[in-house]
Write a protein that holds these residues in place. Structure first.
Motif, mmCIF file in Angstrom:
data_model
loop_
_atom_site.group_PDB
_atom_site.id
_atom_site.type_symbol
_atom_site.label_atom_id
_atom_site.label_comp_id
_atom_site.label_asym_id
_atom_site.label_seq_id
_atom_site.Cartn_x
_atom_site.Cartn_y
_atom_site.Cartn_z
ATOM 1 N N VAL A 10 -21.174 -34.044 -30.814
ATOM 2 C CA VAL A 10 -21.160 -32.691 -30.240
ATOM 3 C C VAL A 10 -21.001 -32.670 -28.722
ATOM 4 O O VAL A 10 -21.122 -31.619 -28.109
ATOM 5 N N SER A 11 -20.689 -33.795 -28.113
ATOM 6 C CA SER A 11 -20.631 -33.867 -26.651
ATOM 7 C C SER A 11 -19.581 -32.951 -26.030
ATOM 8 O O SER A 11 -19.679 -32.600 -24.863
ATOM 9 N N ASP A 12 -18.587 -32.530 -26.784
ATOM 10 C CA ASP A 12 -17.545 -31.651 -26.248
ATOM 11 C C ASP A 12 -17.901 -30.172 -26.346
ATOM 12 O O ASP A 12 -17.184 -29.334 -25.808
ATOM 13 N N LEU A 13 -18.989 -29.831 -27.027
ATOM 14 C CA LEU A 13 -19.276 -28.421 -27.293
ATOM 15 C C LEU A 13 -19.999 -27.633 -26.205
ATOM 16 O O LEU A 13 -19.778 -26.434 -26.106
ATOM 17 N N PRO A 14 -20.855 -28.224 -25.391
ATOM 18 C CA PRO A 14 -21.598 -27.395 -24.436
ATOM 19 C C PRO A 14 -20.687 -26.513 -23.588
ATOM 20 O O PRO A 14 -19.702 -26.972 -23.018
ATOM 21 N N GLY A 15 -21.001 -25.239 -23.574
ATOM 22 C CA GLY A 15 -20.254 -24.276 -22.777
ATOM 23 C C GLY A 15 -19.044 -23.661 -23.464
ATOM 24 O O GLY A 15 -18.465 -22.715 -22.945
ATOM 25 N N THR A 16 -18.655 -24.176 -24.621
ATOM 26 C CA THR A 16 -17.488 -23.604 -25.291
ATOM 27 C C THR A 16 -17.857 -22.309 -25.991
ATOM 28 O O THR A 16 -18.941 -22.165 -26.519
ATOM 29 N N GLN A 17 -16.927 -21.371 -25.937
ATOM 30 C CA GLN A 17 -17.144 -20.079 -26.578
ATOM 31 C C GLN A 17 -15.980 -19.692 -27.492
ATOM 32 O O GLN A 17 -15.999 -18.622 -28.080
ATOM 33 N N GLY A 18 -14.970 -20.538 -27.559
ATOM 34 C CA GLY A 18 -13.815 -20.226 -28.393
ATOM 35 C C GLY A 18 -12.907 -19.167 -27.809
ATOM 36 O O GLY A 18 -12.072 -18.603 -28.500
ATOM 37 N N LYS A 19 -13.054 -18.902 -26.515
ATOM 38 C CA LYS A 19 -12.265 -17.843 -25.883
ATOM 39 C C LYS A 19 -10.956 -18.343 -25.282
ATOM 40 O O LYS A 19 -10.097 -17.538 -24.958
ATOM 41 N N THR A 20 -10.828 -19.653 -25.101
ATOM 42 C CA THR A 20 -9.629 -20.191 -24.465
ATOM 43 C C THR A 20 -9.091 -21.365 -25.284
ATOM 44 O O THR A 20 -9.780 -21.909 -26.149
ATOM 45 N N ALA A 21 -7.872 -21.760 -24.961
ATOM 46 C CA ALA A 21 -7.284 -22.923 -25.626
ATOM 47 C C ALA A 21 -8.094 -24.185 -25.313
ATOM 48 O O ALA A 21 -8.257 -25.045 -26.178
ATOM 49 N N ASN A 22 -8.633 -24.277 -24.101
ATOM 50 C CA ASN A 22 -9.480 -25.431 -23.770
ATOM 51 C C ASN A 22 -10.722 -25.463 -24.648
ATOM 52 O O ASN A 22 -11.151 -26.530 -25.090
ATOM 53 N N ASP A 23 -11.322 -24.310 -24.877
ATOM 54 C CA ASP A 23 -12.472 -24.229 -25.786
ATOM 55 C C ASP A 23 -12.069 -24.695 -27.179
ATOM 56 O O ASP A 23 -12.795 -25.460 -27.822
ATOM 57 N N GLN A 24 -10.926 -24.242 -27.651
ATOM 58 C CA GLN A 24 -10.484 -24.608 -28.996
ATOM 59 C C GLN A 24 -10.246 -26.110 -29.093
ATOM 60 O O GLN A 24 -10.587 -26.727 -30.094
ATOM 61 N N ARG A 25 -9.694 -26.694 -28.036
ATOM 62 C CA ARG A 25 -9.496 -28.152 -28.053
ATOM 63 C C ARG A 25 -10.829 -28.892 -28.126
ATOM 64 O O ARG A 25 -10.952 -29.896 -28.826
ATOM 65 N N ALA A 26 -11.845 -28.398 -27.431
ATOM 66 C CA ALA A 26 -13.165 -29.022 -27.485
ATOM 67 C C ALA A 26 -13.755 -28.908 -28.891
ATOM 68 O O ALA A 26 -14.342 -29.862 -29.411
ATOM 69 N N ILE A 27 -13.576 -27.758 -29.498
ATOM 70 C CA ILE A 27 -14.049 -27.563 -30.879
ATOM 71 C C ILE A 27 -13.300 -28.506 -31.814
ATOM 72 O O ILE A 27 -13.906 -29.157 -32.672
ATOM 73 N N ASP A 28 -11.990 -28.607 -31.629
ATOM 74 C CA ASP A 28 -11.181 -29.496 -32.468
ATOM 75 C C ASP A 28 -11.625 -30.954 -32.336
ATOM 76 O O ASP A 28 -11.686 -31.682 -33.323
ATOM 77 N N ARG A 29 -11.924 -31.388 -31.100
ATOM 78 C CA ARG A 29 -12.399 -32.769 -30.902
ATOM 79 C C ARG A 29 -13.709 -32.999 -31.647
ATOM 80 O O ARG A 29 -13.911 -34.043 -32.263
ATOM 81 N N THR A 30 -14.595 -32.019 -31.595
ATOM 82 C CA THR A 30 -15.878 -32.145 -32.283
ATOM 83 C C THR A 30 -15.683 -32.226 -33.792
ATOM 84 O O THR A 30 -16.293 -33.066 -34.463
ATOM 85 N N ILE A 31 -14.832 -31.374 -34.318
ATOM 86 C CA ILE A 31 -14.566 -31.391 -35.753
ATOM 87 C C ILE A 31 -13.906 -32.697 -36.150
ATOM 88 O O ILE A 31 -14.253 -33.298 -37.177
ATOM 89 N N ALA A 32 -12.976 -33.179 -35.344
ATOM 90 C CA ALA A 32 -12.313 -34.454 -35.655
ATOM 91 C C ALA A 32 -13.329 -35.585 -35.737
ATOM 92 O O ALA A 32 -13.264 -36.433 -36.634
ATOM 93 N N LYS A 33 -14.268 -35.599 -34.806
ATOM 94 C CA LYS A 33 -15.324 -36.628 -34.833
ATOM 95 C C LYS A 33 -16.165 -36.487 -36.097
ATOM 96 O O LYS A 33 -16.519 -37.484 -36.721
ATOM 97 N N SER A 34 -16.495 -35.248 -36.447
ATOM 98 C CA SER A 34 -17.317 -35.014 -37.644
ATOM 99 C C SER A 34 -16.577 -35.423 -38.912
ATOM 100 O O SER A 34 -17.184 -35.946 -39.844
ATOM 101 N N CYS A 35 -15.278 -35.191 -38.936
ATOM 102 C CA CYS A 35 -14.480 -35.580 -40.102
ATOM 103 C C CYS A 35 -14.369 -37.099 -40.198
ATOM 104 O O CYS A 35 -14.564 -37.679 -41.266
#
Length: 67
Positions: A10-35
């Motif tokens: 979850v290290s990429d998630l702090p501060g992300t809100q899903g409002k920008t493409a950068n936020d989405q990339r951070a969410i995607d990195r977290t999901i990729a790690k979880s997968c």
């Protein structure tokens, strides 16, 4: 999973809100790690991949994307 492993996932998630493409990339990195760690199943990973593509399209269409 111990706290160190969880932190790595979850290290990429702090501060992300899903409002920008950068936020989405951070969410995607977290999901990729979880997968890749087997935390999420194949069906969940597939659903997230589709949801991510849809969100990226929304961000692109409303001008919120960052190149």
């Amino acid at each position: 999973m111990n706290f160190l492993e969880l932190g790595a996932v979850v290290s990429d998630l702090p501060g992300t809100q899903g409002k920008t493409a950068n936020d989405q990339r951070a969410i995607d990195r977290t999901i990729a790690k979880s997968c890749s760690a087997g935390i999420l199943g194949a069906k969940q990973c597939d659903l997230q991949t589709k949801a991510s593509a849809a969100r990226k399209a929304e961000l692109k269409n409303d001008g919120s994307h960052i190149q």
